[in-house]
Design a protein around this motif. Structure first.
Motif, PDB file in Angstrom:
ATOM      1  N   THR A 153       0.822  -1.296  -0.032  1.00 24.57           N
ATOM      2  CA  THR A 153       0.017   0.042   0.082  1.00 24.57           C
ATOM      3  C   THR A 153       0.952   1.476   0.075  1.00 24.57           C
ATOM      4  OG1 THR A 153      -1.597  -1.134   1.358  1.00 24.57           O
ATOM      5  CG2 THR A 153      -1.829   1.257   1.201  1.00 24.57           C
ATOM      6  N   ILE A 154       0.592   2.197  -0.825  1.00 21.32           N
ATOM      7  CA  ILE A 154       1.047   3.398  -0.884  1.00 21.32           C
ATOM      8  C   ILE A 154       0.192   4.724  -0.845  1.00 21.32           C
ATOM      9  CG2 ILE A 154       2.624   4.973  -2.260  1.00 21.32           C
ATOM     10  CD1 ILE A 154       4.156   2.614  -3.646  1.00 21.32           C
ATOM     11  N   LEU A 155       0.548   5.690   0.011  1.00 18.11           N
ATOM     12  CA  LEU A 155      -0.455   6.514   0.257  1.00 18.11           C
ATOM     13  C   LEU A 155       0.613   7.846   0.315  1.00 18.11           C
ATOM     14  CD1 LEU A 155      -3.272   7.749   1.239  1.00 18.11           C
ATOM     15  CD2 LEU A 155      -2.039   7.484   3.638  1.00 18.11           C
ATOM     16  N   SER A 156      -0.013   8.747  -0.663  1.00 16.12           N
ATOM     17  CA  SER A 156       0.742  10.237  -0.796  1.00 16.12           C
ATOM     18  C   SER A 156      -0.281  11.401  -0.707  1.00 16.12           C
ATOM     19  CB  SER A 156       1.548  10.100  -1.904  1.00 16.12           C
ATOM     20  OG  SER A 156       2.444  11.436  -2.142  1.00 16.12           O
ATOM     21  N   LEU A 157      -0.325  12.117   0.450  1.00 11.75           N
ATOM     22  CA  LEU A 157      -1.221  13.120   0.609  1.00 11.75           C
ATOM     23  C   LEU A 157      -0.413  14.432   0.275  1.00 11.75           C
ATOM     24  CD1 LEU A 157      -2.985  12.103   3.871  1.00 11.75           C
ATOM     25  CD2 LEU A 157      -3.583  11.455   1.370  1.00 11.75           C
ATOM     26  N   ASN A 158      -0.997  15.264  -0.721  1.00 13.35           N
ATOM     27  CA  ASN A 158      -0.794  16.725  -1.159  1.00 13.35           C
ATOM     28  C   ASN A 158       1.055  16.843  -1.473  1.00 13.35           C
ATOM     29  OD1 ASN A 158      -3.270  16.827  -0.214  1.00 13.35           O
ATOM     30  ND2 ASN A 158      -2.639  17.766   1.580  1.00 13.35           N
ATOM     31  N   LEU A 159       1.201  15.885  -2.053  1.00 12.75           N
ATOM     32  CA  LEU A 159       2.683  15.704  -2.600  1.00 12.75           C
ATOM     33  C   LEU A 159       2.759  15.975  -4.220  1.00 12.75           C
ATOM     34  CD1 LEU A 159       5.676  15.148  -1.745  1.00 12.75           C
ATOM     35  CD2 LEU A 159       5.388  12.930  -2.423  1.00 12.75           C
ATOM     36  N   LEU A 160       2.029  15.308  -4.841  1.00 14.73           N
ATOM     37  CA  LEU A 160       2.363  15.397  -6.438  1.00 14.73           C
ATOM     38  C   LEU A 160       2.192  16.779  -7.055  1.00 14.73           C
ATOM     39  CD1 LEU A 160      -0.100  12.298  -7.363  1.00 14.73           C
ATOM     40  CD2 LEU A 160       2.322  12.253  -7.195  1.00 14.73           C
TER      41      LEU A 160
ATOM     42  N   LEU B  12       5.758  -0.647  -5.703  1.00 14.28           N
ATOM     43  CA  LEU B  12       4.561  -1.160  -5.257  1.00 14.28           C
ATOM     44  C   LEU B  12       4.422  -2.536  -5.678  1.00 14.28           C
ATOM     45  CD1 LEU B  12       1.473  -0.575  -4.495  1.00 14.28           C
ATOM     46  CD2 LEU B  12       0.868  -0.343  -6.729  1.00 14.28           C
ATOM     47  N   ALA B  13       4.014  -3.401  -4.827  1.00  9.70           N
ATOM     48  CA  ALA B  13       3.752  -4.909  -5.252  1.00  9.70           C
ATOM     49  C   ALA B  13       2.661  -5.101  -6.112  1.00  9.70           C
ATOM     50  CB  ALA B  13       3.328  -5.594  -3.807  1.00  9.70           C
ATOM     51  N   ASN B  14       2.836  -6.255  -6.837  1.00 14.33           N
ATOM     52  CA  ASN B  14       2.053  -6.331  -7.911  1.00 14.33           C
ATOM     53  C   ASN B  14       0.536  -6.184  -7.723  1.00 14.33           C
ATOM     54  OD1 ASN B  14       4.344  -7.403  -9.643  1.00 14.33           O
ATOM     55  ND2 ASN B  14       4.079  -9.479  -9.202  1.00 14.33           N
ATOM     56  N   LYS B  15       0.027  -6.484  -6.541  1.00 12.88           N
ATOM     57  CA  LYS B  15      -1.396  -6.351  -6.440  1.00 12.88           C
ATOM     58  C   LYS B  15      -1.903  -5.189  -5.431  1.00 12.88           C
ATOM     59  CE  LYS B  15      -2.964 -10.960  -8.073  1.00 12.88           C
ATOM     60  NZ  LYS B  15      -3.664 -12.213  -7.565  1.00 12.88           N
ATOM     61  N   GLY B  16      -0.778  -4.406  -5.268  1.00 16.55           N
ATOM     62  CA  GLY B  16      -0.966  -3.268  -4.290  1.00 16.55           C
ATOM     63  C   GLY B  16      -1.558  -2.303  -4.785  1.00 16.55           C
ATOM     64  N   SER B  17      -1.868  -1.290  -3.869  1.00 14.03           N
ATOM     65  CA  SER B  17      -2.812  -0.228  -4.143  1.00 14.03           C
ATOM     66  C   SER B  17      -2.140   1.088  -4.116  1.00 14.03           C
ATOM     67  CB  SER B  17      -4.023  -0.273  -3.454  1.00 14.03           C
ATOM     68  OG  SER B  17      -3.978  -0.118  -1.966  1.00 14.03           O
ATOM     69  N   MET B  18      -2.197   2.277  -4.420  1.00 15.57           N
ATOM     70  CA  MET B  18      -1.952   3.430  -4.178  1.00 15.57           C
ATOM     71  C   MET B  18      -3.091   4.374  -4.018  1.00 15.57           C
ATOM     72  SD  MET B  18       1.467   3.684  -6.756  1.00 15.57           S
ATOM     73  CE  MET B  18       0.711   3.704  -8.460  1.00 15.57           C
ATOM     74  N   SER B  19      -2.819   5.282  -3.348  1.00 16.69           N
ATOM     75  CA  SER B  19      -3.988   6.594  -2.786  1.00 16.69           C
ATOM     76  C   SER B  19      -3.147   7.739  -2.879  1.00 16.69           C
ATOM     77  CB  SER B  19      -4.715   6.226  -1.751  1.00 16.69           C
ATOM     78  OG  SER B  19      -5.179   4.935  -1.660  1.00 16.69           O
ATOM     79  N   PHE B  20      -3.774   8.962  -3.596  1.00 14.39           N
ATOM     80  CA  PHE B  20      -3.031  10.205  -3.659  1.00 14.39           C
ATOM     81  C   PHE B  20      -4.097  11.342  -3.349  1.00 14.39           C
ATOM     82  CE2 PHE B  20      -0.976   7.438  -6.855  1.00 14.39           C
ATOM     83  CZ  PHE B  20       0.260   7.453  -6.261  1.00 14.39           C
ATOM     84  N   THR B  21      -3.604  12.452  -2.756  1.00  8.01           N
ATOM     85  CA  THR B  21      -4.640  13.911  -2.972  1.00  8.01           C
ATOM     86  C   THR B  21      -3.462  14.570  -3.489  1.00  8.01           C
ATOM     87  OG1 THR B  21      -3.913  14.491  -0.758  1.00  8.01           O
ATOM     88  CG2 THR B  21      -5.778  13.133  -0.777  1.00  8.01           C
TER      89      THR B  21
END
Lengths: 167, 75
Positions: A153-160, B12-21
């Protein structure tokens, strides 16, 4: 409760990384002479103003309360594997979630050591110490110091938005 | 944006997930302030939602995007 330490962190770091402990549960991959960051100079302003809920509601037109369900969904997207929060800042929005989260190992990554120290302080107040599944790491999101496919899982808030599109 | 996205995808792992703001321009009074802020602090220009979507699509990253005010929530 997952526990991570320098040894377990070393398992996902790229081979050429020199890990230094700054203080308990805060590590750095920056050169000793290069630990200062532009955000260090404005850490207080960033934490108190930029992350203020009224500022964000009025200026940007959204509610900072939206971060909690958004982050919670990411953390609960899997039961296994590591979590990376890239550009975690001072955890102004998500400290409570991380303080209560113990299911998986979490790396909180930011370039600013001052913001990481504020984040650690927040976690410590909420959790009576830093959760053992969390490590705070000073590092560069543009050159992630990790092996391929290390994170579920990768999370990135307000970075892009601080990065241009050109490669 | 492409460079960090490629880095995220690499680790990221093959079936991983990404979330952004991320902040975007969205026909609001704050668009001008956002442009000034990003120019001054990072020397970049804000993206629109269409540009944001195009960036993810170009890298073949599947995503859902919700926009509230100037903030885009992507997962």
């Amino acid at each position: 409760m997952q526990r991570i330490d320098e040894s377990s962190l070393g398992q996902i770091l790229s081979a050429d990384q020199q890990l230094r402990q700054i203080e308990p549960q805060i590590y750095s991959l920056a050169c000793p002479a290069d630990t200062d960051n532009a955000f260090d100079e404005m850490a207080w302003f960033y934490d108190r103003v930029i992350c203020n809920r009224f500022y964000n509601r009025i200026m940007w037109g959204y509610s900072t309360a939206d971060y909690a369900p958004f982050t919670s969904k990411a953390l609960n997207s899997s039961k296994d594997g590591w979590v990376l929060d890239a550009g975690c800042g001072s955890l102004a929005f998500n400290a409570k979630l991380y303080a209560d989260y113990s299911d998986r190992p979490v790396v909180l990554l930011d370039n600013s050591l001052k913001l990481l120290k504020i984040a650690k302080s927040r976690l410590a107040k909420l959790h009576r110490g830093i959760p053992q599944n969390i490590i705070l790491l000073q590092g560069d999101a543009l050159q992630l110091p990790f092996k391929e496919r290390s994170f579920e899982t990768i999370l990135s808030l307000n970075l892009l938005h601080v990065f241009e599109d050109a490669m | 944006m492409k460079k960090p996205l490629l880095e995220f995808r690499r680790v990221l792992a093959n079936k991983g997930s990404m979330s952004f703001t991320t902040l975007i321009s969205n026909n609001r009074f704050a668009d001008g302030y956002l442009a000034t802020l990003l120019k001054k602090t990072c020397n970049v220009a804000p993206r629109t939602e269409d540009q944001l979507r195009a960036g993810f699509a170009e890298l073949e990253i599947s995503f859902q995007c919700r926009v509230e005010g100037n903030m885009a929530f992507i997962n």
